[in-house]
Design a protein around this motif. Sequence first.
Motif, PDB file in Angstrom:
ATOM      1  N   SER A   1       0.812  -1.217   0.000  1.00 12.34           N
ATOM      2  CA  SER A   1       0.000   0.000   0.000  1.00 12.34           C
ATOM      3  C   SER A   1       0.846   1.268   0.000  1.00 12.34           C
ATOM      4  O   SER A   1       0.381   2.326  -0.416  1.00 12.34           O
ATOM      5  CB  SER A   1      -0.904   0.038   1.229  1.00 12.34           C
ATOM      6  OG  SER A   1      -1.910  -0.919   1.132  1.00 12.34           O
ATOM      7  N   PHE A   2       2.055   1.154   0.495  1.00 14.27           N
ATOM      8  CA  PHE A   2       2.896   2.346   0.556  1.00 14.27           C
ATOM      9  C   PHE A   2       3.292   2.775  -0.853  1.00 14.27           C
ATOM     10  O   PHE A   2       3.184   3.947  -1.215  1.00 14.27           O
ATOM     11  CB  PHE A   2       4.148   2.065   1.380  1.00 14.27           C
ATOM     12  CG  PHE A   2       3.886   2.085   2.847  1.00 14.27           C
ATOM     13  CD1 PHE A   2       2.599   2.140   3.339  1.00 14.27           C
ATOM     14  CD2 PHE A   2       4.944   2.063   3.747  1.00 14.27           C
ATOM     15  CE1 PHE A   2       2.351   2.167   4.697  1.00 14.27           C
ATOM     16  CE2 PHE A   2       4.702   2.093   5.098  1.00 14.27           C
ATOM     17  CZ  PHE A   2       3.420   2.149   5.581  1.00 14.27           C
ATOM     18  N   ALA A   3       3.755   1.816  -1.629  1.00 12.66           N
ATOM     19  CA  ALA A   3       4.168   2.130  -2.987  1.00 12.66           C
ATOM     20  C   ALA A   3       2.968   2.648  -3.780  1.00 12.66           C
ATOM     21  O   ALA A   3       3.046   3.637  -4.507  1.00 12.66           O
ATOM     22  CB  ALA A   3       4.731   0.886  -3.658  1.00 12.66           C
TER      23      ALA A   3
ATOM     24  N   GLY B   1       0.204   3.948  -2.522  1.00  9.55           N
ATOM     25  CA  GLY B   1      -0.257   5.229  -1.994  1.00  9.55           C
ATOM     26  C   GLY B   1       0.641   6.373  -2.434  1.00  9.55           C
ATOM     27  O   GLY B   1       0.193   7.508  -2.603  1.00  9.55           O
ATOM     28  N   LEU B   2       1.899   6.067  -2.589  1.00  5.81           N
ATOM     29  CA  LEU B   2       2.848   7.096  -2.997  1.00  5.81           C
ATOM     30  C   LEU B   2       2.471   7.626  -4.378  1.00  5.81           C
ATOM     31  O   LEU B   2       2.563   8.820  -4.650  1.00  5.81           O
ATOM     32  CB  LEU B   2       4.247   6.475  -3.023  1.00  5.81           C
ATOM     33  CG  LEU B   2       5.422   7.442  -3.023  1.00  5.81           C
ATOM     34  CD1 LEU B   2       5.314   8.408  -1.856  1.00  5.81           C
ATOM     35  CD2 LEU B   2       6.729   6.662  -2.931  1.00  5.81           C
TER      36      LEU B   2
ATOM     37  N   ARG C   1      -1.646   8.774  -4.132  1.00  2.30           N
ATOM     38  CA  ARG C   1      -1.982   9.762  -3.100  1.00  2.30           C
ATOM     39  C   ARG C   1      -3.243   9.355  -2.344  1.00  2.30           C
ATOM     40  O   ARG C   1      -3.987  10.198  -1.880  1.00  2.30           O
ATOM     41  CB  ARG C   1      -2.176  11.158  -3.698  1.00  2.30           C
ATOM     42  CG  ARG C   1      -1.190  11.503  -4.789  1.00  2.30           C
ATOM     43  CD  ARG C   1      -1.177  12.970  -5.099  1.00  2.30           C
ATOM     44  NE  ARG C   1       0.195  13.401  -5.245  1.00  2.30           N
ATOM     45  CZ  ARG C   1       1.017  13.598  -4.234  1.00  2.30           C
ATOM     46  NH1 ARG C   1       0.588  13.451  -3.002  1.00  2.30           N
ATOM     47  NH2 ARG C   1       2.265  13.962  -4.440  1.00  2.30           N
ATOM     48  N   ARG C   2      -3.472   8.085  -2.267  1.00  7.46           N
ATOM     49  CA  ARG C   2      -4.594   7.626  -1.450  1.00  7.46           C
ATOM     50  C   ARG C   2      -4.064   6.539  -0.524  1.00  7.46           C
ATOM     51  O   ARG C   2      -3.299   5.678  -0.938  1.00  7.46           O
ATOM     52  CB  ARG C   2      -5.703   7.052  -2.334  1.00  7.46           C
ATOM     53  CG  ARG C   2      -6.237   8.084  -3.329  1.00  7.46           C
ATOM     54  CD  ARG C   2      -7.674   7.801  -3.652  1.00  7.46           C
ATOM     55  NE  ARG C   2      -8.430   7.496  -2.445  1.00  7.46           N
ATOM     56  CZ  ARG C   2      -9.669   7.024  -2.466  1.00  7.46           C
ATOM     57  NH1 ARG C   2     -10.278   6.804  -3.609  1.00  7.46           N
ATOM     58  NH2 ARG C   2     -10.303   6.777  -1.339  1.00  7.46           N
ATOM     59  N   SER C   3      -4.484   6.589   0.720  1.00  9.12           N
ATOM     60  CA  SER C   3      -3.951   5.634   1.685  1.00  9.12           C
ATOM     61  C   SER C   3      -4.952   4.545   2.034  1.00  9.12           C
ATOM     62  O   SER C   3      -4.589   3.473   2.491  1.00  9.12           O
ATOM     63  CB  SER C   3      -3.555   6.361   2.973  1.00  9.12           C
ATOM     64  OG  SER C   3      -4.710   6.930   3.574  1.00  9.12           O
ATOM     65  N   GLY C   4      -6.228   4.844   1.860  1.00  7.96           N
ATOM     66  CA  GLY C   4      -7.235   3.886   2.264  1.00  7.96           C
ATOM     67  C   GLY C   4      -7.385   3.799   3.776  1.00  7.96           C
ATOM     68  O   GLY C   4      -7.877   2.808   4.302  1.00  7.96           O
ATOM     69  N   THR C   5      -6.945   4.852   4.476  1.00  8.62           N
ATOM     70  CA  THR C   5      -7.093   4.852   5.934  1.00  8.62           C
ATOM     71  C   THR C   5      -7.791   6.118   6.408  1.00  8.62           C
ATOM     72  O   THR C   5      -7.682   7.176   5.799  1.00  8.62           O
ATOM     73  CB  THR C   5      -5.736   4.744   6.646  1.00  8.62           C
ATOM     74  OG1 THR C   5      -4.898   5.821   6.236  1.00  8.62           O
ATOM     75  CG2 THR C   5      -5.053   3.433   6.319  1.00  8.62           C
TER      76      THR C   5
ATOM     77  N   LEU D   1      -9.508   1.381   6.238  1.00 11.03           N
ATOM     78  CA  LEU D   1      -9.092   0.875   7.536  1.00 11.03           C
ATOM     79  C   LEU D   1      -9.023   2.063   8.496  1.00 11.03           C
ATOM     80  O   LEU D   1      -8.791   3.191   8.078  1.00 11.03           O
ATOM     81  CB  LEU D   1      -7.701   0.242   7.409  1.00 11.03           C
ATOM     82  CG  LEU D   1      -7.562  -1.278   7.558  1.00 11.03           C
ATOM     83  CD1 LEU D   1      -8.816  -2.046   7.244  1.00 11.03           C
ATOM     84  CD2 LEU D   1      -6.400  -1.789   6.735  1.00 11.03           C
TER      85      LEU D   1
ATOM     86  N   ARG E   1      -1.354  12.314  10.094  1.00 15.62           N
ATOM     87  CA  ARG E   1      -1.201  12.941   8.774  1.00 15.62           C
ATOM     88  C   ARG E   1       0.032  12.394   8.076  1.00 15.62           C
ATOM     89  O   ARG E   1       0.050  12.229   6.860  1.00 15.62           O
ATOM     90  CB  ARG E   1      -1.121  14.458   8.923  1.00 15.62           C
ATOM     91  CG  ARG E   1      -2.388  15.034   9.557  1.00 15.62           C
ATOM     92  CD  ARG E   1      -2.511  16.506   9.325  1.00 15.62           C
ATOM     93  NE  ARG E   1      -3.079  16.747   7.996  1.00 15.62           N
ATOM     94  CZ  ARG E   1      -3.762  17.837   7.647  1.00 15.62           C
ATOM     95  NH1 ARG E   1      -3.955  18.808   8.515  1.00 15.62           N
ATOM     96  NH2 ARG E   1      -4.234  17.980   6.438  1.00 15.62           N
ATOM     97  N   ARG E   2       1.074  12.138   8.833  1.00 12.84           N
ATOM     98  CA  ARG E   2       2.246  11.486   8.244  1.00 12.84           C
ATOM     99  C   ARG E   2       1.826  10.176   7.616  1.00 12.84           C
ATOM    100  O   ARG E   2       2.336   9.778   6.577  1.00 12.84           O
ATOM    101  CB  ARG E   2       3.279  11.174   9.347  1.00 12.84           C
ATOM    102  CG  ARG E   2       4.421  12.142   9.438  1.00 12.84           C
ATOM    103  CD  ARG E   2       5.595  11.557  10.201  1.00 12.84           C
ATOM    104  NE  ARG E   2       5.288  11.071  11.540  1.00 12.84           N
ATOM    105  CZ  ARG E   2       5.263  11.812  12.627  1.00 12.84           C
ATOM    106  NH1 ARG E   2       5.528  13.107  12.565  1.00 12.84           N
ATOM    107  NH2 ARG E   2       4.981  11.299  13.795  1.00 12.84           N
ATOM    108  N   GLN E   3       0.913   9.486   8.298  1.00 11.45           N
ATOM    109  CA  GLN E   3       0.439   8.194   7.790  1.00 11.45           C
ATOM    110  C   GLN E   3      -0.581   8.377   6.677  1.00 11.45           C
ATOM    111  O   GLN E   3      -1.209   7.425   6.228  1.00 11.45           O
ATOM    112  CB  GLN E   3      -0.180   7.363   8.912  1.00 11.45           C
ATOM    113  CG  GLN E   3       0.804   6.908   9.983  1.00 11.45           C
ATOM    114  CD  GLN E   3       1.725   5.794   9.514  1.00 11.45           C
ATOM    115  OE1 GLN E   3       1.536   5.223   8.441  1.00 11.45           O
ATOM    116  NE2 GLN E   3       2.758   5.494  10.292  1.00 11.45           N
ATOM    117  N   GLN E   4      -0.784   9.614   6.264  1.00  7.73           N
ATOM    118  CA  GLN E   4      -1.601   9.902   5.086  1.00  7.73           C
ATOM    119  C   GLN E   4      -3.067   9.540   5.232  1.00  7.73           C
ATOM    120  O   GLN E   4      -3.715   9.212   4.238  1.00  7.73           O
ATOM    121  CB  GLN E   4      -1.037   9.163   3.856  1.00  7.73           C
ATOM    122  CG  GLN E   4       0.436   9.297   3.644  1.00  7.73           C
ATOM    123  CD  GLN E   4       0.879  10.707   3.403  1.00  7.73           C
ATOM    124  OE1 GLN E   4       1.626  11.263   4.191  1.00  7.73           O
ATOM    125  NE2 GLN E   4       0.387  11.311   2.338  1.00  7.73           N
TER     126      GLN E   4
END
Lengths: 339, 339
Positions: A54-56, A58-59, A62-66, A97, A118-121
Amino acid sequence: MTRRPRIRDVAELAGVAPSTVSVVLNDTAGARVAGSTRDRVRAAAAELGYVPNSFARGLRTRRSGTLAFIGDVIATTPYAGELIQGAQEAAWEAGYLLMLVNTGGDAQLEERAVRALRRQQVEGALYATMYHRAVTLPEVLDGLPTVLLDARPVSGTATFVVPDEQAGAEDAVEELVRLGHRRIAFVRDLHDGPAVDRRQRGYESRLAAHGLELDERLVVRERSDSAGGERAAAVLLDAPDPPTAVFTFNDQMAIGVYRAAAARGVRIPQDLSVIGFDDLYVVSSELTPGLTTMALPHREMGRLAARALIAELDGGEPTGEQLVPCPLVRRGSAAPPHP
Amino acid sequence: MTRRPRIRDVAELAGVAPSTVSVVLNDTAGARVAGSTRDRVRAAAAELGYVPNSFARGLRTRRSGTLAFIGDVIATTPYAGELIQGAQEAAWEAGYLLMLVNTGGDAQLEERAVRALRRQQVEGALYATMYHRAVTLPEVLDGLPTVLLDARPVSGTATFVVPDEQAGAEDAVEELVRLGHRRIAFVRDLHDGPAVDRRQRGYESRLAAHGLELDERLVVRERSDSAGGERAAAVLLDAPDPPTAVFTFNDQMAIGVYRAAAARGVRIPQDLSVIGFDDLYVVSSELTPGLTTMALPHREMGRLAARALIAELDGGEPTGEQLVPCPLVRRGSAAPPHP
DNA sequence: CTGAAAGCGCTTACAG
DNA sequence: CTGAAAGCGCTTACAG
């Protein structure tokens, strides 16, 4: 521990390019990939137990799903769990999540926590308080879509989800009037607040709707615990013209009413009807008789708040106040008065 | 909404390279950067309100700074909130954030949830059940450091954190013996289970330690709710040689004991002492007299489990069973027996 | 219908 | 004491 497979591993096994794997696994709209290729890709992914990072992702997207759940005091009341669970369920259903943080009401900690989130997007936040009150959102939340839960904003246009206190109180009074009561007391908290104010308004408006005069002596202010409820009930029951029914601000005060009644040989519900508010876990069901009360719909509130937040993330406008009905739970403490 | 500043923006404002910003902001060990440069970097970061992107960072470092909390039923009991709160607090103190998921005990949902959590790169998981029982960890969790919370693994060497049921029961009996009781009943659940088994063992061992004979008629099995407690107490109190004290499997059964006692004019604690287990929110404190009981230390269990998990992430070995003491909460339902 | 390339925003050896 | 470069694992226009 062997390394987790990457998209490239799946691509090699399937004999395609990584981009094709991505397109297949994400069912990217408008992409045309042969059915046989799709099958090979899916088989390869399954074989390797591929779980995308998810990090790659999300990068790039620009969506984290959290989503963040920020609470002032997560535990200490049995309600908190329901609030969280409702929010988690609705988030999950929409593919999100929940990241949880408990600030303990500490502003400094809250700021650091929001920064970490916010760091965790996180894409949005649920800002919850453990009882209905007015709050000012911290500045760090600026620019992050936020929905208030069991709290109302001091100012601004944010969406907030709260119990429909007034309608709940109206329904309680309605039930008592319907049963035939005319002298209905309201035992309330000492202090004003969003919840108690609205419950009293509901009490008064419903009496008025039935043409019943408001007797100020039947509205008693006390501490909102069982001892307070006991003192309030004592005053009411020892008065020359006692009420036939008592509507209490919360279930704990109702416990006190039971005690005061028992001490005087006043039977519930034969001699006195009682309706509480909150449907406090175990308490309301374990009293004898079971307490009829207005349930605080915490689970439902959590669900609604998460859904409202997700709607905003999808481009919807904030919807302001969202009232959640408080259902009447009949258990046996309310009955017709003596003839 | 303007874009969030990136490390490059901070670097440009401070007149240094992005790598220098990274080194300064992370206080990277062994890196030598002039004090004046550090100051400029920090000032630039503060000015822009720079918050590093955990995704980009996590992609490189392979660390997410998040832990999973997987619960079968998050709410439905007031305890869940405490478990979660304790875990969240300890996680936060160690720099981790908690991602929450509620499986409702559904294995399929559980598998999908764990997959989602792994996609989110959680570094470890807390697997919690809402009462002490034996569970088999799902396969999807393989390879992810996991600590069980209020649950014991059917097999394996995983770390698990549970209440010290036996010691709690021993302390309850000890308290009653100390007060002078000799005929102490145990009102227990119908079914066997990790909690009830250990509580009974504690009850028996403590009696034995004091040279008190175990009277089988004083151990009554019933449903573990208040109605069950009431029936059990009825049997005990109506017997020719009733106990002077009752230790109940949980607080709800103790409520029933109160009712049975009241119905017979048996006063608590003058005629009968009662000690419960759980310290159920509001219930135990609102009974009259307040219920003396053994508290289930959920908050503490949550904290311990999170700390144990983090210790494993830091390279520690699993530590197996971790027992958390259940403190005695004296409230007034236990007193010396009649002379 | 499928692949090569660029780039998301960081960190980390490595050069200088 | 500081900077340039590579690369983490994806997605997404763009070519072909």
